[in-house]
Design an enzyme around this catalytic site. Sequence first.
Site: not given
Length: 845
Positions: A470, A706, A730, A777
Site C-alpha cells: 500500500h 520469407e 515468416d 517489412c
Amino acid sequence: MQKITLTAPLSGIIYPIEEVPDPVFAQKMVGDGLSIDPTSHTLFAPIDGTVTQLHSAMHAVTLTHSSGLEVMMHIGIDTVALKGKGFEAHIKAGQEVKQGDALIDFDIDFIATNAKSVMTQIIFTNGELIESIEKAEGIAESKESPLATVTIKEALVCQNTINTPQNEEAILSEMIIIPNPTGFHARPAAILAGLAKKYTSKIALLKNGKSANSKSVVAIMGLDVQYNDTVQLSASGEDAKEAVAAIVPQIQSGLGDDVKAPPAAAVTASAIKKPEPKKKSSGDPDLLMGIAASPGVAVGIAVQIKEEKFDFAEEATDAHEQKNRFESALESSKNDLAALKESLEKEANLSKAAIFAAHHEMLEDPDLLEIAQNLIDQGKSAEYSWDQAYTLYAKQLEGLQNKLLAERANDLRDVGKRVMRLLRGKEQASQTLPDNAILIAEELTPSFVATIDTQKVKGFCITTGGATSHVAIIARSLDIPTIAGIEEQALDIIDGEPLILDGDKGTLRLHASQTLIDETIHKQQLITEERAKNLERAFEEALTADGKKIEVVANIGELKDAVAGVKLGAEGVGLLRSEFLFLERTSEPSEEEQYEAYRDIILALEGRPLIVRTLDVGGDKPLPYLPMPAEENPFLGVRGIRIGFENQEIFRVQARAVLRASTHGKIRIMFPMISTIDEIREVKVMLEEEREKLGVAPIEVGIMVEVPSAAILADQFAKEVDFFSIGTNDLTQYTLAMDRGHARLASKIDALDPAVLRFIKLTADGAHKEGKWLGVCGGLASDPLAVPVLVGLGIDELSVSVPSIPKIKAEVRRYSSNEAQTIASNALLCATAKDVRALLEKERR
C-alpha cells in the site's frame, strides 16, 4: 439493431490490431479491436458498464455493457510481468462505471523501459454478439474522440458461466498445478479459449468452487488463476473426453508462457514460503539494489525514519478492565479510520481511501480479535495481548505464497500500532522534514505517510515490502519514486547524505556528487524532449550521419493507415496487406471494389509510392469462401502465392485491379511466399498477360523474402525482379523451424537470431549485385534496437508500423554507415539472439 459508440480511452495514435507486436493480439485470438500508442497516462472508460474483470497486475480490465458487449483494455505488451509496477487502478471488479470515468493510471516511461511495448489494445472479446465494427483512424483524444461504433446482433446473449445439464455427465480432469509465473493473463487465457473452441462440448475451468467458461477469455481471466494455483477442467458433450485429454497437457505446459516444470508433488502445498531473496549487491559499494516500486528518478538527501517502539507490562490483574480498554481502543481506531476514509473520498483520493477502508476491515477480523481476547482472559495486559495478536498475524501474512497478501503484513502492523498508541495514550509521532527528503526506513506505513508533508518528500526507500504494498500504491499516486526491499545497508546511511534514487531500476546511489546529480536531472529532461524532437523531424529524410538515405515507409492494412502514415512522415507504403479486402466476408471482392481501394490509397499518399502485396492467406489466415482442404502442416502447404497458382482467377482479378490503379500513381506489386525461380517466372507471365489485355504501362515487380531458399538464391531472383522486401516474421519461423503461433515456441522466436541476420545479409548481397534495392517489412523493421544492424547489413528501405515512423527515422540518424556496418559485422559473429541484443544495447548507450 443496437449501436454502441466507444470514446477513446487514451490519447494517442490509433492503429490496426493486426500491427500489434504480439501474435495473440495481432491474430485476433482474444478478439477484434484496435490499438492506441498512448501519449496520455490514464485509461478512461470508453462505455458505460460493469467492471467484470480487473487483472491482479492491473494492466488489463474488462467492461461489460448492458447489451452484453465485452470490451477488454490491455495496457502494453507483456506488462503482466511487471506485477503491478507502474499501474494504479481506480476501480474494482463488480463496480459500475460511466463513460469517461478514470479506470487505471500508468507510468508510460516505466512501461516503455520495462515491457515490450506501451501499445494499448481495446478488444471486443465476444465477437459472436457483433454484427459490424466501424473503427476510427488517425489520432485519438481521450474521452473525446469516437473510437469505434459496434453494431450488436439481435437476440444474442453472451454467457460466461457453465451450467452442465443435469442429464449429461461431466468429464472431470485431474488436479492441475498452474506453472505460469504470472498466472493466466491475456496470452494463456486466449490460447486456452482457442483450444476449447475447437470442441463442441461445454468446457469449464474450475478453481476453488468457482467455474468459468473456457471458451471466454474474459471469464478465464476473471477466475484470477495464479502461479501454483490448482485447477480442474470439466467438459460435458460428445467430444468431452477428447477435449480434456487434449487441453490438460497444454495447461500443464504453460499455454505459451515460458514456464518451469510444475512441481512433482501432489495438489496440496505448504502455504508458507521462504522469504524472497533480496537483490544481490551490484559490487559497487555506493550503489544499493532493491525492487522498483514506484517509477521515476529522485535527487535529494537521506532522512532516516526509525521504527516506533512501545513499552508495556505483560501481566494484568483485572481482565475485565483490560477488555474494556482494548474494545475502547478498537472503536476509537475504527472511528479514526472511517473519518480518514471519508475525508480522502471528499478529496477524490479514492485509492488512498480504499487503503484505509481495508485497515478498518482488519480491525473487524474475528480470528485476529479472538487471539487478543483469549490472551486477556488468561491474565495478560491489553497491550501485550494485542501486540502478540497482530504481530503473529503479520508474520503469517508475510509467509504466504500470494505476494499481494504477503505485502498486507505492513498494513496490519500499521493498524496494530494505531491501536497500541491509543492503549498507551500516545499521539502518532510527527516528524519535521527538510526539503528534498528521501525517506529511508525498515517500513513506512500508510498512516505515517498520511501525517507528513509529502511536498517535501522526493523519494521513499524501505527494506521491506514490494511493488504491490500500500505504501508503493500511495507513492505512485503521489508520483514519488520508491524502492522496496532495499539492501539493509541503507539503514546505516547518515542523515543529510546526498542520494540519487532510481525508482525505475530499483537502485539507490550513495555519496552522489553534484556533477552526477546535475547529469541525472539533465537525463530526465532529455527523455521527455526526445519524443518531441522525433515528431518535429518526422517529415525530414532518414539520413545516416554520413548522408546515406534510408527510406522509411509504412506497413498498412487499409486506407486510414495510409492517411495516418502521411501525417507522421511516411515516405510511402512498403507493404499494403491486401487481405483486408478479402477477410471477414462471405464472397471474394470484385475487381472494381479492389481497384477503387487501391486507387484511394495511392491518391491519399499524394505522389508517394505504394507496394501492394498480393493476397497472402492460407495457414493461419484461411478464407471462408475459398475451399481449402485441411492440411497436416498448412504453413508448409498451399499459402501465399501458391493460392494464386491454384486459384488463378482470384490472382488475375487482383492483378488487373492493381494494374488499373497504377494509372493514378506509382504502384509496385509484390508476391508473397516465393520459394523457387519457377514460381516467380510463372507469376510474372500471368501478370504480363493481364497487363497486355489492359494496355497499361509495366509496373515494378518484387518478392517477399520469407523462406531460406529465397535468401540463398537472392542473386538469381535479382535477375527476375525489381526489388525485394524481407518479411522477418515468416523468415524467422522458417529459419528456426518454429511456428510463431505455437503456444510453447512463440516466446523462443527472435528475428535477431544470427541465423536470420545471415540470411538478410545473403539477400542484401544478392540484390545489390544486380543493382536491385532491398527493404524489410517485417516486425524487425519497427524495432529501434535493430535499426543499425539492418542498415549495416545493406537494407535500403524500412517499412514500419505507422506509430513507429518518427522513432525509426531518428534511429537511422544516430549512426554513420561505417558504424552500422561494424555493428552488423559483429552481430553476425554472435552465437545467439540474446548476444545480439546485448551487443546492440551496448552500442546504443
